[in-house]
Design a protein around this motif. Structure first.
Motif, PDB file in Angstrom:
ATOM      1  N   PHE A 282       0.826  -1.206   0.000  1.00  0.00           N
ATOM      2  CA  PHE A 282       0.000   0.000   0.000  1.00  0.00           C
ATOM      3  C   PHE A 282       0.859   1.255   0.000  1.00  0.00           C
ATOM      4  CE2 PHE A 282       1.009   0.399   4.409  1.00  0.00           C
ATOM      5  CZ  PHE A 282       0.746   1.723   4.739  1.00  0.00           C
ATOM      6  N   ALA A 283       2.028   1.203   0.662  1.00  0.00           N
ATOM      7  CA  ALA A 283       2.907   2.370   0.718  1.00  0.00           C
ATOM      8  C   ALA A 283       3.426   2.729  -0.667  1.00  0.00           C
ATOM      9  CB  ALA A 283       4.078   2.100   1.670  1.00  0.00           C
ATOM     10  N   ARG A 284       3.772   1.714  -1.443  1.00  0.00           N
ATOM     11  CA  ARG A 284       4.248   1.970  -2.801  1.00  0.00           C
ATOM     12  C   ARG A 284       3.118   2.528  -3.661  1.00  0.00           C
ATOM     13  NH1 ARG A 284       6.822  -2.935  -1.551  1.00  0.00           N
ATOM     14  NH2 ARG A 284       5.209  -4.161  -2.602  1.00  0.00           N
ATOM     15  N   GLN A 285       1.906   2.026  -3.473  1.00  0.00           N
ATOM     16  CA  GLN A 285       0.767   2.504  -4.264  1.00  0.00           C
ATOM     17  C   GLN A 285       0.448   3.977  -3.979  1.00  0.00           C
ATOM     18  OE1 GLN A 285      -2.720  -0.107  -4.224  1.00  0.00           O
ATOM     19  NE2 GLN A 285      -1.412  -1.823  -3.664  1.00  0.00           N
ATOM     20  N   LEU A 286       0.640   4.398  -2.722  1.00  0.00           N
ATOM     21  CA  LEU A 286       0.279   5.760  -2.323  1.00  0.00           C
ATOM     22  C   LEU A 286       1.448   6.738  -2.393  1.00  0.00           C
ATOM     23  CD1 LEU A 286      -1.985   4.975   0.757  1.00  0.00           C
ATOM     24  CD2 LEU A 286      -2.678   5.433  -1.599  1.00  0.00           C
ATOM     25  N   GLY A 287       2.605   6.292  -2.836  1.00  0.00           N
ATOM     26  CA  GLY A 287       3.745   7.186  -2.941  1.00  0.00           C
ATOM     27  C   GLY A 287       4.429   7.453  -1.628  1.00  0.00           C
ATOM     28  N   LEU A 288       4.334   6.514  -0.673  1.00  0.00           N
ATOM     29  CA  LEU A 288       4.935   6.707   0.639  1.00  0.00           C
ATOM     30  C   LEU A 288       6.286   6.007   0.785  1.00  0.00           C
ATOM     31  CD1 LEU A 288       1.761   6.176   2.868  1.00  0.00           C
ATOM     32  CD2 LEU A 288       2.773   8.335   2.149  1.00  0.00           C
ATOM     33  N   ALA A 289       6.691   5.252  -0.200  1.00  0.00           N
ATOM     34  CA  ALA A 289       7.911   4.467  -0.054  1.00  0.00           C
ATOM     35  C   ALA A 289       9.163   5.330  -0.060  1.00  0.00           C
ATOM     36  CB  ALA A 289       7.992   3.417  -1.160  1.00  0.00           C
ATOM     37  N   ASP A 290       9.122   6.517  -0.676  1.00  0.00           N
ATOM     38  CA  ASP A 290      10.329   7.344  -0.787  1.00  0.00           C
ATOM     39  C   ASP A 290      10.269   8.563   0.122  1.00  0.00           C
ATOM     40  OD1 ASP A 290       8.310   8.641  -2.087  1.00  0.00           O
ATOM     41  OD2 ASP A 290       9.517   9.265  -3.811  1.00  0.00           O
ATOM     42  N   ILE A 291       9.493   8.493   1.184  1.00  0.00           N
ATOM     43  CA  ILE A 291       9.355   9.637   2.085  1.00  0.00           C
ATOM     44  C   ILE A 291      10.691  10.103   2.649  1.00  0.00           C
ATOM     45  CG2 ILE A 291       8.372  10.406   4.288  1.00  0.00           C
ATOM     46  CD1 ILE A 291       5.996   8.618   3.694  1.00  0.00           C
ATOM     47  N   PRO A 292      11.565   9.222   3.149  1.00  0.00           N
ATOM     48  CA  PRO A 292      12.824   9.707   3.725  1.00  0.00           C
ATOM     49  C   PRO A 292      13.637  10.561   2.767  1.00  0.00           C
ATOM     50  CG  PRO A 292      12.466   7.419   4.319  1.00  0.00           C
ATOM     51  CD  PRO A 292      11.420   7.759   3.301  1.00  0.00           C
ATOM     52  N   ALA A 293      13.795  10.093   1.534  1.00  0.00           N
ATOM     53  CA  ALA A 293      14.584  10.853   0.553  1.00  0.00           C
ATOM     54  C   ALA A 293      13.905  12.169   0.201  1.00  0.00           C
ATOM     55  CB  ALA A 293      14.802  10.012  -0.705  1.00  0.00           C
ATOM     56  N   GLN A 294      12.584  12.151   0.077  1.00  0.00           N
ATOM     57  CA  GLN A 294      11.854  13.374  -0.267  1.00  0.00           C
ATOM     58  C   GLN A 294      11.963  14.419   0.843  1.00  0.00           C
ATOM     59  OE1 GLN A 294      10.493  14.151  -3.064  1.00  0.00           O
ATOM     60  NE2 GLN A 294      10.262  12.231  -4.165  1.00  0.00           N
ATOM     61  N   LEU A 295      11.849  13.980   2.092  1.00  0.00           N
ATOM     62  CA  LEU A 295      11.941  14.917   3.205  1.00  0.00           C
ATOM     63  C   LEU A 295      13.357  15.443   3.389  1.00  0.00           C
ATOM     64  CD1 LEU A 295       9.573  13.459   5.930  1.00  0.00           C
ATOM     65  CD2 LEU A 295       9.339  15.587   4.677  1.00  0.00           C
ATOM     66  N   GLU A 296      14.337  14.593   3.171  1.00  0.00           N
ATOM     67  CA  GLU A 296      15.715  15.063   3.243  1.00  0.00           C
ATOM     68  C   GLU A 296      15.967  16.145   2.199  1.00  0.00           C
ATOM     69  OE1 GLU A 296      19.438  12.483   3.797  1.00  0.00           O
ATOM     70  OE2 GLU A 296      19.475  12.947   1.650  1.00  0.00           O
ATOM     71  N   ALA A 297      15.503  15.909   0.989  1.00  0.00           N
ATOM     72  CA  ALA A 297      15.684  16.889  -0.077  1.00  0.00           C
ATOM     73  C   ALA A 297      14.971  18.194   0.253  1.00  0.00           C
ATOM     74  CB  ALA A 297      15.187  16.323  -1.408  1.00  0.00           C
ATOM     75  N   ALA A 298      13.759  18.091   0.820  1.00  0.00           N
ATOM     76  CA  ALA A 298      13.000  19.293   1.170  1.00  0.00           C
ATOM     77  C   ALA A 298      13.706  20.094   2.250  1.00  0.00           C
ATOM     78  CB  ALA A 298      11.597  18.901   1.630  1.00  0.00           C
ATOM     79  N   TRP A 299      14.242  19.405   3.270  1.00  0.00           N
ATOM     80  CA  TRP A 299      14.904  20.143   4.360  1.00  0.00           C
ATOM     81  C   TRP A 299      16.218  20.768   3.897  1.00  0.00           C
ATOM     82  CZ3 TRP A 299      19.360  20.665   7.105  1.00  0.00           C
ATOM     83  CH2 TRP A 299      19.280  21.451   8.256  1.00  0.00           C
ATOM     84  N   VAL A 300      17.018  20.023   3.167  1.00  0.00           N
ATOM     85  CA  VAL A 300      18.296  20.572   2.696  1.00  0.00           C
ATOM     86  C   VAL A 300      18.050  21.793   1.814  1.00  0.00           C
ATOM     87  CG1 VAL A 300      20.312  20.110   1.248  1.00  0.00           C
ATOM     88  CG2 VAL A 300      19.555  18.402   2.917  1.00  0.00           C
ATOM     89  N   ALA A 301      17.032  21.737   0.962  1.00  0.00           N
ATOM     90  CA  ALA A 301      16.713  22.883   0.111  1.00  0.00           C
ATOM     91  C   ALA A 301      16.262  24.076   0.956  1.00  0.00           C
ATOM     92  CB  ALA A 301      15.618  22.503  -0.890  1.00  0.00           C
ATOM     93  N   ALA A 302      15.429  23.824   1.980  1.00  0.00           N
ATOM     94  CA  ALA A 302      14.964  24.909   2.846  1.00  0.00           C
ATOM     95  C   ALA A 302      16.117  25.516   3.636  1.00  0.00           C
ATOM     96  CB  ALA A 302      13.884  24.392   3.784  1.00  0.00           C
ATOM     97  N   ALA A 303      17.040  24.678   4.104  1.00  0.00           N
ATOM     98  CA  ALA A 303      18.192  25.173   4.848  1.00  0.00           C
ATOM     99  C   ALA A 303      19.094  26.027   3.962  1.00  0.00           C
ATOM    100  CB  ALA A 303      18.973  23.992   5.437  1.00  0.00           C
ATOM    101  N   ARG A 304      19.348  25.568   2.743  1.00  0.00           N
ATOM    102  CA  ARG A 304      20.167  26.347   1.816  1.00  0.00           C
ATOM    103  C   ARG A 304      19.524  27.696   1.515  1.00  0.00           C
ATOM    104  NH1 ARG A 304      23.796  23.724  -1.804  1.00  0.00           N
ATOM    105  NH2 ARG A 304      22.977  25.088  -3.445  1.00  0.00           N
ATOM    106  N   ASP A 305      18.224  27.699   1.339  1.00  0.00           N
ATOM    107  CA  ASP A 305      17.508  28.945   1.066  1.00  0.00           C
ATOM    108  C   ASP A 305      17.611  29.904   2.250  1.00  0.00           C
ATOM    109  OD1 ASP A 305      15.572  30.503  -0.639  1.00  0.00           O
ATOM    110  OD2 ASP A 305      14.313  30.227   1.130  1.00  0.00           O
ATOM    111  N   ALA A 306      17.434  29.373   3.471  1.00  0.00           N
ATOM    112  CA  ALA A 306      17.539  30.209   4.667  1.00  0.00           C
ATOM    113  C   ALA A 306      18.948  30.773   4.818  1.00  0.00           C
ATOM    114  CB  ALA A 306      17.150  29.405   5.904  1.00  0.00           C
ATOM    115  N   LEU A 307      19.944  29.969   4.518  1.00  0.00           N
ATOM    116  CA  LEU A 307      21.331  30.422   4.632  1.00  0.00           C
ATOM    117  C   LEU A 307      21.682  31.456   3.570  1.00  0.00           C
ATOM    118  CD1 LEU A 307      22.937  26.997   5.503  1.00  0.00           C
ATOM    119  CD2 LEU A 307      23.334  29.111   6.792  1.00  0.00           C
ATOM    120  N   THR A 308      20.957  31.441   2.480  1.00  0.00           N
ATOM    121  CA  THR A 308      21.194  32.438   1.431  1.00  0.00           C
ATOM    122  C   THR A 308      20.522  33.762   1.762  1.00  0.00           C
ATOM    123  OG1 THR A 308      21.344  30.719  -0.274  1.00  0.00           O
ATOM    124  CG2 THR A 308      20.858  32.956  -1.022  1.00  0.00           C
ATOM    125  N   LYS A 309      19.304  33.717   2.297  1.00  0.00           N
ATOM    126  CA  LYS A 309      18.501  34.923   2.510  1.00  0.00           C
ATOM    127  C   LYS A 309      18.764  35.613   3.837  1.00  0.00           C
ATOM    128  CE  LYS A 309      14.455  33.136   2.133  1.00  0.00           C
ATOM    129  NZ  LYS A 309      12.982  32.954   2.017  1.00  0.00           N
TER     130      LYS A 309
END
Length: 360
Positions: A282-309
């Protein structure tokens, strides 16, 4: 795998599709339970109370811009009063505060949709075919469950129909409370209050999964639910044997003992439960299998943006991510940012992070 991120994804899928499940009349198990041993020694951990300062902050910097990061931990002492002057003063002069990365599930089904889906959601929490826990696991495992259930939950027959994953989570929650431990010791609430008093709004860091058809999501869960006996066994292990170690880690966080946090191993319970969730169909069907990688990418991008601004920003991350050689801060270091632990700062800048607040 980041176990702290996706441990509750299974529950979130169900709650996104329907309201909180209602309690129903408990059902009596259909088979005879194995005997429960009379005496089982369970060591009661001791946790700190009162005012504590917690650990120092990690410093991420580049070109004169700084992101201060507080390492969080779960569980923490339930009766501590966290007062970190460093965190208070850093937040006071920060332009931006990032939340811990989290999964957001979107399912807009309306009030009547929730009413219609409620019975299905409750059914998803229970074992298929009306089976009870003693019918889905071996007798020795069930005997261990009964001992711990009697100690921490009591005579609740309804939980005997729950899937092992849900029963394990309930046991773990009750065991923490009974041993004066809590999920975060009020840390997130304190930070939110400091942000609000400074007239700021926290910047959410999240990975959003939209469930277009919640009814189909529940069907997918029932048809391809997790094989969660390993999660169940690891939770029993944690409650039986790891509570003293959890208390030691909680005390180490409260007193700022980073060396103890590095050397005191964490329980592997979360890893087993996360694997049960993300490996399920069910996790693969709902797109939940890659949550760790997606959240890591989201946080690193947010941190880089904060460090720039911003000249100064603040964030929170689980302590393991700050210390891991492949954690979030390690990813920033690999991209050219300078990352300093509290000990490294103490060796060069003992007064860092406590300067008077400036106007934003």
């Amino acid at each position: 795998m980041r176990p702290w991120i996706v441990l509750l994804s299974l529950m979130l899928v169900v709650s996104a599709a329907a309201a909180v499940p209602m309690q129903t009349s408990p059902a009596r198990p259909s088979t005879v339970a194995p005997p429960v041993p009379a005496n089982v020694p369970l060591l009661a951990p001791t946790v700190v109370t009162g005012v504590v300062s917690g650990p120092g902050l990690w410093k991420v910097s580049k070109d004169g811009h700084v992101l201060w990061v507080l390492g969080t931990l779960s569980p923490l002492p339930a009766h501590m009063q966290w007062e970190s002057h460093q965190v208070e003063q850093v937040i006071a002069r920060s332009k931006q505060v990032l939340t811990q990365p989290r999964l957001e599930l979107k399912a807009d089904i309306g009030f009547f949709g929730k009413l219609f889906l409620l019975p299905s959601a409750y059914g998803a929490r229970k074992n298929p075919d009306g089976k009870s826990l003693n019918q889905v696991m071996d007798a020795p495992t069930y005997a261990r469950w009964l001992i711990l259930k009697r100690k921490y939950i009591g005579d609740d027959r309804g939980i005997e129909r729950w899937r092992p994953l849900f029963a394990a989570q309930e046991l773990y929650k009750k065991a923490l409370k009974a041993n004066d431990l809590s999920n975060d010791g009020g840390v997130s609430g304190t930070v939110a209050a400091l942000v609000k008093s400074g007239g700021m709004v926290e910047t959410p860091v999240q990975y959003r999964v939209e469930i277009q058809h919640p009814g189909d999501a529940l069907k997918a869960f029932k048809a391809a639910a997790p094989s969660d006996i390993e999660c169940f066994n690891r939770t029993l292990d944690a409650v039986e044997h790891d509570l003293p170690a959890m208390a030691e880690r909680a005390n180490a966080w409260a007193t700022g003992d980073l060396e103890a946090l590095r050397t005191q191993p964490d329980s592997h319970r979360r890893d087993a439960c996360v694997n049960a969730i993300t490996s399920a169909g069910f996790a693969r069907q709902l797109g939940l299998a890659d949550i760790p990688a997606q959240l890591e990418a989201a946080w690193v991008a947010a941190a880089r943006d904060a460090l720039t601004k911003n000249d100064t920003s603040f964030a929170m991350l689980p302590m393991d991510e700050l210390m891991a050689t492949d954690g979030y801060l390690a990813k920033l270091a690999a991209q050219g940012y300078t990352v300093e632990s509290p000990e490294q700062q103490d060796a060069t800048e003992p007064d860092i992070g406590v300067a008077p607040a400036t106007s934003r």
